[in-house]
Write a protein that holds these residues in place. Structure first.
Motif, short mmCIF file in Angstrom:
data_model
loop_
_atom_site.label_atom_id
_atom_site.label_comp_id
_atom_site.label_asym_id
_atom_site.label_seq_id
_atom_site.Cartn_x
_atom_site.Cartn_y
_atom_site.Cartn_z
N PHE A 99 18.60 28.43 -24.73
CA PHE A 99 18.85 29.76 -25.30
C PHE A 99 18.60 30.83 -24.23
CE2 PHE A 99 17.08 33.15 -28.33
CZ PHE A 99 18.31 33.73 -28.52
N GLY A 100 17.48 30.69 -23.53
CA GLY A 100 17.19 31.62 -22.44
C GLY A 100 18.25 31.57 -21.36
N LEU A 101 18.70 30.37 -21.09
CA LEU A 101 19.73 30.18 -20.07
C LEU A 101 21.01 30.91 -20.48
CD1 LEU A 101 19.81 28.50 -17.49
CD2 LEU A 101 20.90 26.68 -18.79
N LEU A 131 15.81 23.59 -26.74
CA LEU A 131 16.59 24.61 -27.43
C LEU A 131 16.23 26.00 -26.91
CD1 LEU A 131 17.65 24.85 -31.01
CD2 LEU A 131 16.26 26.71 -30.17
N LEU A 132 14.93 26.23 -26.79
CA LEU A 132 14.47 27.53 -26.34
C LEU A 132 14.91 27.79 -24.91
CD1 LEU A 132 12.83 29.35 -28.12
CD2 LEU A 132 10.77 28.54 -27.03
N LEU A 133 14.81 26.77 -24.06
CA LEU A 133 15.18 26.93 -22.67
C LEU A 133 16.66 27.22 -22.53
CD1 LEU A 133 13.92 25.33 -19.57
CD2 LEU A 133 16.33 25.00 -19.99
N TYR A 151 11.82 22.68 -27.40
CA TYR A 151 11.64 23.27 -26.07
C TYR A 151 12.97 23.38 -25.35
CZ TYR A 151 6.57 23.01 -26.38
OH TYR A 151 5.27 23.21 -26.75
#
Lengths: 290, 421, 332, 254
Positions: A100-102, A96-98, A94
């Motif tokens: 990445f979005g950032l 990592l995904l966040l 999670y």
């Protein structure tokens, strides 16, 4: 060919030191909280742009080198408190995904503020020449970078081994439950730890901007080698990150010299070899599945 | 290959436009579903994000100016031109997808645009599958009008072959026939290397060395020392982007430009503007320039274009702006000539028709490969602007006519045969 | 008819009729093909991450391998459509066979890092091996015929969509069977507690390896079809950013669910298409989607719906006598 | 006959020596306990026997074979079952599903990609009934394990460890964190493991009263070393053991 060996090895050293310092920051954050920070490169870029903005408003390079990373830390801590903290109890992907979005958001914001193409960040004039050192000459700025990175790494090592806070941090990496029981406020610990990682990224970001140029995506170029550094060095090991970084730096510089076509892949080959021999990385701690 | 840096002013405009776009986005989207049926819709694919965003913006400005000009004259066959823009995201997959959307849903009659060569090729393929005209305004790879040439695809900007030949001849004339190459180790670099070797074969020169450098090379000093050791007349810097900046800075710090000629295939105005002053050295190919009689000549259209563009956008037009303008202008003219928007008929009308535009002399899309045959220029980069204009950064010295720098029809025939359906 | 089969028939039927509605909502049929192919790729991630709990952040490598497998076989061996798809699918499988032994060695974050890092190797190979792959410029090719002995026919966008739909539904069927099989149950158990699974005498490495091979094969199939959809293969399909998109799609729809990837892919692909038409700042929206999804919908859309239903079910069950005793505090 | 034998086991973590030269022999059909104060290294020792870690030195023999570096999942196939200090179960699955896995594993069916035949399913169900009957959890068959009480979770875990038909069951602090009544249930089940199923039991335990009443033999560890080994009577009389347990809790409890 061989006459280039010296300069190339020196380049490997500088490159390796960059990878190491970025990897140490990543590794600090990863070990304590299990956060894979894909936005680490964006923080580097941010520090670079902040330094650029300060220098183009007339401040000195030296001032920017110190202050831009600190400003970046403030941004980093705000991000940690607001976005990353809710994820500490969740599975690592999670975060990592966040992040990445950032990094996607950050890239576009840099683009909006500073433009899509690179901006020039010149090192100070007294570092722009070359230094004659015996049998070969070195670009002065690179020498300075090598020195600065070594100082930063040594300072960090001292902080982690000599100060109370550093000791707590290291203890917490071993056992978060225990440190909570001892009464250290884990939330403060997480925040400072994150800030520390970002500070290292910031220093690397400003130094790299003078060397590699600055564009919305420039920090990301160092992210993947830093991941590989963590893997090769072994998670949770400061010394591992340093050794891993230097190893990759030399591997890249040597392949650049002898087999240019393999230069990008060389670090992955190195990683595969290390993993075959030591699945936990060179200095990694033993895990359950060993 | 490079892109411009948004100036402060344009940033403010861009962001306020973006905010406006975001807030009124949905309503703005709906009218696209059912607007006036008699407009001629042209689909434009340009990158709005990523490293080529600024190039995309400048091409779009060029397209818009030409469309406005035609619409001001009453349109094409009495119909207004309407530009439908999509972001190709610098991604060939997105590019192909957006191309389909423009063709099938927006019902455009022709496609144009692209900056990244990979996107040019994927859009060219998608357009070909649908039998739709596509003009590549800004992707330079030889393949577009070479081994991947297609009846429906035309190209406005110069091929890498043309860039290499224009600069190769000029540099050899100016400095001598011994070249050393610093080549980025990917498709673009390899094709430039081949092209320069061809130049030297023609004029009887030699290559003292060619170093393949990986993307992201930071220290060029080993290559530079090696280059110097071979005693070339010219050092050709083929690397692009951040690598280019690093290489040029080191050339400057070693003072190499005082010893031998420094050159490269092409320099774009915006890229040079964003370079630190110490890296602004050398001689390059220039695809179009707003401030030189060798480029604009006595063309009234050219002077008017520069004047109007500067007034409208408060910045000088770049070669990218010219690509957009020329592409749109030719497309409209061809439709007018063909009295049709049918892709095959328009393609036939584009082929071989000579035209004058925003540069001195005439040009035409070659019938055999659909490459725009127009001049290419050569000149030196200035450290500071000249004539009180900080953007006046090129000193144009040579002009090359297209026929002398592009592969001959006979050579092209070996790799490219256009077959209409 | 089981409820699951009924759901499948309803969704399958809706998808089969989708092309009729598309012109009304201003969408091209090829974008719905893309939705299906991205859903397939996200399902390959789902098997590893959603079911087995392994952070599969490198699945774009298999997707891209499938893409290049198809493209190269068309370009150099001039094969037909079906053969190209098969070659691409096999390329994905081979990728899994090559990376498997390395990835198997670690779990958790480390697995994720390895998956990203090893995936990049293929990116660089495609990027560098210009003479074969076209490097940065990618590879253009015309969509080949579907060739049977004596019969050749070409696929237009509409027929391509139905081929993609058939493949997608086939994979859904495969997942439905595997999910309730001992193998599928074991994967779920591995996610919850791998140590325990090993202490039930199960060599989890072997299960994970097989799951990885199934995953890479499915990703390869999706990638091969994607190359045939756009008639192009290019290095970015192998890049870790692409993997990130697949993970997002899976999380967005709902990890560990059969239909989650389809829901996620629909929102992601069509949303991105629409927003990028509206504003050049679409990347900010995309990034914000990542953040919002993680903070707001960690279980994804289907997962949240299921959780909502469960909560209601639990509230209903609360009146039943509860044998639960309060947990005493541990002593160690 | 000795079923499980550890010889001169050593294990270190970084610079810390957790287990130093410890040996123990577990006889068939015995209930053998490992005790020691906090930090004695008993859990680490236990983990080297069950293959959770591999020892740095020494050997482990089981049922006549050397298993020192045998992977944990193979030990299960060889006849070893274990539980953990905090119940190690699949919280999001039902009791029934928790037990299925081990049965499939033992029957070599875990790798099946499809559901089983009717006969296979019936055999699995019968085995589940049997196991649940043994630990007295039949009424919780279809409940999620996460909803069970701590004691029931532990019983479920013991049933899981039995599902692979082991010869020896290794229990890591089976009474940890349990209330008095639940402790009694577990004690009963452990006795039954030997009496009714004829198994061998090795367990690590804190609760001295339980150890003395349940075990045939006791291995006492302190600071990573072997302190004493013997029958409950020998151990409770041992001076060194008394010293190690500062609070003389041994005496108090006897």
């Amino acid at each position: 060919m061989l006459e280039h060996l010296g300069p190339e090895l020196f380049n490997g050293l500088v490159l390796g030191a960059f990878y190491a310092i970025v990897a140490i920051g990543l590794s600090l954050i990863m070990n304590l909280t299990g956060t894979i920070n894909m936005a680490h490169g964006s923080f580097m870029t941010l520090a670079g742009y902040l330094a650029f903005a300060m220098i183009s408003r007339g401040t000195s390079f030296w001032f920017a080198l110190l202050v831009a990373p600190l400003l970046t830390v403030i941004v980093g801590v705000v991000v940690e408190r607001t976005l990353i903290r809710p994820l500490y109890k969740r599975e690592p992907f999670y975060s990592l995904l966040l992040t990445f979005g950032l990094s996607l958001v950050a890239e576009e914001v840099f683009h909006l503020i500073w433009g899509a193409n690179g901006v020039p960040l010149s090192p100070p004039a007294n570092l722009s020449g070359t230094v004659q050192l015996g049998f070969m000459s070195f670009p002065a700025y690179r020498l300075f970078i090598a020195g600065a990175l070594v100082v930063a790494i040594v300072a960090l090592a001292l902080f982690l081994t000599r100060t109370r806070f550093g000791l707590r941090l290291r203890a917490a990496v071993q056992d978060t439950e225990m440190i909570a029981a001892l009464g250290t406020n884990t939330q403060v610990l997480y925040m400072v730890n994150f800030g520390l990682g970002i500070f290292l990224a910031g220093i690397a970001g400003v130094l790299a901007a003078g060397l590699l140029g600055l564009s919305p995506t420039s920090g990301n170029a160092l992210l993947m080698p830093a991941f590989v550094t963590v893997i090769i060095g072994g998670m949770g090991s400061l010394f591992g990150s340093i050794a891993g970084g230097l190893l990759i730096g030399f591997a890249i510089s040597l392949t650049t010299l002898f087999i240019p076509a393999a230069s990008e892949v060389s670090m992955y080959v190195l990683m595969a070899i290390v993993l075959m021999i030591r699945p936990r990385g060179l200095f990694g701690e033993e895990g359950i599945f060993g | 290959m490079s892109s411009s840096r948004l100036s402060r002013g344009s940033f403010v405009r861009a962001s306020s436009a973006a905010i406006a776009g975001a807030t009124i986005g949905i309503p703005a989207f709906i009218p696209r579903m059912g607007e006036a049926a008699d407009a001629i819709k042209i689909g434009l694919l340009e990158p709005a994000t990523g490293v080529y965003a600024a190039d995309g913006e400048n091409e779009l400005r060029g397209y818009q100016m030409a469309a406005d000009m035609w619409n001001g004259r009453g349109g094409v066959m009495g119909r207004k031109i309407e530009l439908v823009k999509e972001d190709d995201g610098n991604d060939p997959g997105i590019g192909a997808q957006k191309a389909r959307k423009l063709m099938n849903q927006d019902k455009v009659v022709a496609l144009a645009g692209t900056v990244s060569s990979a996107v040019s090729l994927s859009v060219s393929g998608a357009a070909n599958a649908a039998g739709m005209l596509f003009i590549d305004s800004g992707g330079h790879t030889d393949d577009v009008t070479g081994k991947d040439c297609k009846w429906n695809t035309f190209r406005t900007c110069h091929s890498t072959w043309m860039e290499a030949h224009a600069t190769g001849y000029s540099l050899a004339k100016k400095f001598g026939k011994k070249f050393h190459l610093i080549t980025p180790d990917y498709a673009f670099g390899h094709s430039l290397e081949t092209a320069y070797k061809d130049v030297l074969t023609r004029i009887g020169g030699t290559i003292t060395g060619s170093d393949l450098t990986p993307l992201g090379t930071t220290d060029f000093s080993p290559y530079l020392t090696k280059a110097l050791a071979g005693k070339p007349d010219v050092l050709l810097v083929l690397v692009q982007g951040a690598d280019f900046v690093n290489c040029m800075k080191q050339i400057d710090s070693f003072g190499l430009h005082k010893k031998i000629g420094i050159g490269g295939p092409q320099a774009e105005l915006e890229a040079v503007q964003s370079l630190p002053k110490e890296a602004r050295v050398g001689f390059f190919g220039i695809e179009w320039y707003y401030k030189s009689d060798k480029v604009l000549g006595k063309s009234k259209t050219a002077h008017a274009f520069v004047r109007d563009y500067t007034k409208l956008h408060s910045t000088a037009p770049s070669a990218r702006s010219a690509f957009g303008y020329v592409t749109m202008d030719r497309l409209a003219a061809a439709m007018n000539d063909a009295k049709s928007t049918d892709s095959a008929k328009v393609a036939r009308a584009l082929e071989g028709a000579k035209f004058g535009s925003i540069f001195e002399g005439t040009a035409y899309f070659r019938k055999e490969d659909h490459q725009l045959m127009w001049p290419m220029w050569f000149g030196e980069v200035r450290r500071e602007g000249a004539n009180g204009d900080k953007d006046d950064l090129f000193d144009i010295t040579d002009v090359h006519q297209a026929d002398s720098i592009e592969q001959s029809i006979a050579d092209k025939a070996k790799i490219c045969t256009l077959s209409y359906p | 008819m089981t409820p699951a089969l009924r759901t499948a028939l309803v969704i399958g039927g809706l998808l089969a009729l989708a092309p009729l509605v598309l012109p009304i909502v201003h969408l091209d049929v090829s974008i719905v093909s893309e939705v299906l192919l991205f859903a397939i790729a996200a399902m390959s991630v789902n098997l590893l991450l959603g079911y087995t709990g392994l952070p599969a952040f490198g699945n774009a490598a298999f997707f891209g391998l499938g893409s290049y497998g198809a493209a190269l076989s068309i370009k150099y061996a001039h094969v037909h459509f079906i053969e190209a798809v098969l070659v691409g699918t096999l390329a994905g499988l081979v990728g899994g066979l090559i990376l498997g032994p390395f990835l198997l060695r670690r779990r958790g974050i480390y697995f994720g890092l390895l998956a990203i890092a090893f995936g990049q190797v293929f990116y660089f190979i495609a990027y560098r091996f210009t003479s074969v792959t076209g490097g940065e410029d990618g590879m253009n090719f015309a969509r080949p015929y579907v060739g049977f002995p004596n019969v050749h026919f070409s696929l237009n966008e509409m027929s391509f969509y139905y081929v993609a739909l058939a493949i997608y539904l086939g994979i859904v069927a495969l997942f439905s069977v595997v999910a309730v099989s001992p193998f599928g149950r074991t994967l779920v158990a591995i996610r919850q507690n791998e140590v325990r699974v090993r202490y039930l005498g199960i060599n989890t490495d072997r299960f994970i390896f097989v799951a990885l091979l199934i995953s890479s094969t499915i990703a390869g199939l999706g990638g091969a079809m994607f190359a045939l959809l756009i008639n192009f293969a290019y290095p970015l399909t192998l890049d870790w950013h692409q993997s990130g998109d697949f993970v997002l799609i899976m999380i967005l729809g709902g990890a560990g669910t059969i239909w989650g990837p389809l829901v996620g892919a629909t929102i992601f692909v069509i949303g991105k298409d629409i927003i990028s038409t509206i504003t050049p700042l679409w990347q900010i929206f995309l990034g914000a989607l990542f953040i919002a999804c993680v903070l707001g919908f960690p279980k994804g859309i289907l997962g949240s719906i299921a959780a909502f239903r469960d909560r209601r079910a639990l509230v209903g069950a609360a009146s039943a006598p509860d044998a639960q005793t309060p947990l005493p505090r541990g002593t160690s | 006959m000795v079923l499980l034998e550890a010889t001169a086991i050593g294990k270190r973590f970084g610079g810390v020596i957790a287990v130093d030269d410890v040996s123990a022999s577990v006889h068939e059909h015995s209930i053998h306990a490992v005790i020691g104060p906090n930090g004695a290294g008993k859990t680490t020792f236990f983990n080297t026997l069950s293959g959770f870690y591999f020892p740095d030195g020494g050997t482990v023999h089981f049922d006549g074979r050397e298993i020192t570096r045998m992977p944990n999942w193979q030990r299960v196939a060889a006849g070893m079952g274990r539980t953990f200090q905090t119940p190690s179960i699949f919280p999001e699955l039902t009791v029934h599903e928790n037990l299925q896995l081990g049965i499939w594993s033992q029957a070599g069916q875990a790798f099946r990609l499809r559901g089983g035949t009717r006969a296979q399913t019936q055999a699995v169900e019968a085995r589940i009934d049997e196991l649940l009957g043994f630990v007295n959890l039949a009424s919780s068959r279809s409940r999620l394990v996460a909803e069970l009480s701590h004691g029931s979770q532990r019983l479920c875990e013991i049933a899981m460890s039995l599902s692979t038909s082991p010869k020896i069951v290794l229990l890591d602090e089976p009474m940890a964190g349990l209330a008095e009544a639940e402790t009694e249930r577990i004690v009963g089940v452990i006795r039954d493991l030997r009496e009714r199923l004829g198994l061998t039991v090795l367990f690590v335990e804190h609760n001295m009263r339980v150890v003395l009443s349940l075990a045939d033999r006791i291995t006492v560890m302190d600071r990573g070393r072997l302190l004493a080994e013997g029958t409950p009577n020998e151990i409770s009389a041992n001076e060194a053991v008394r010293d190690a347990y500062l609070g003389r809790e041994v005496v108090d409890h006897v």
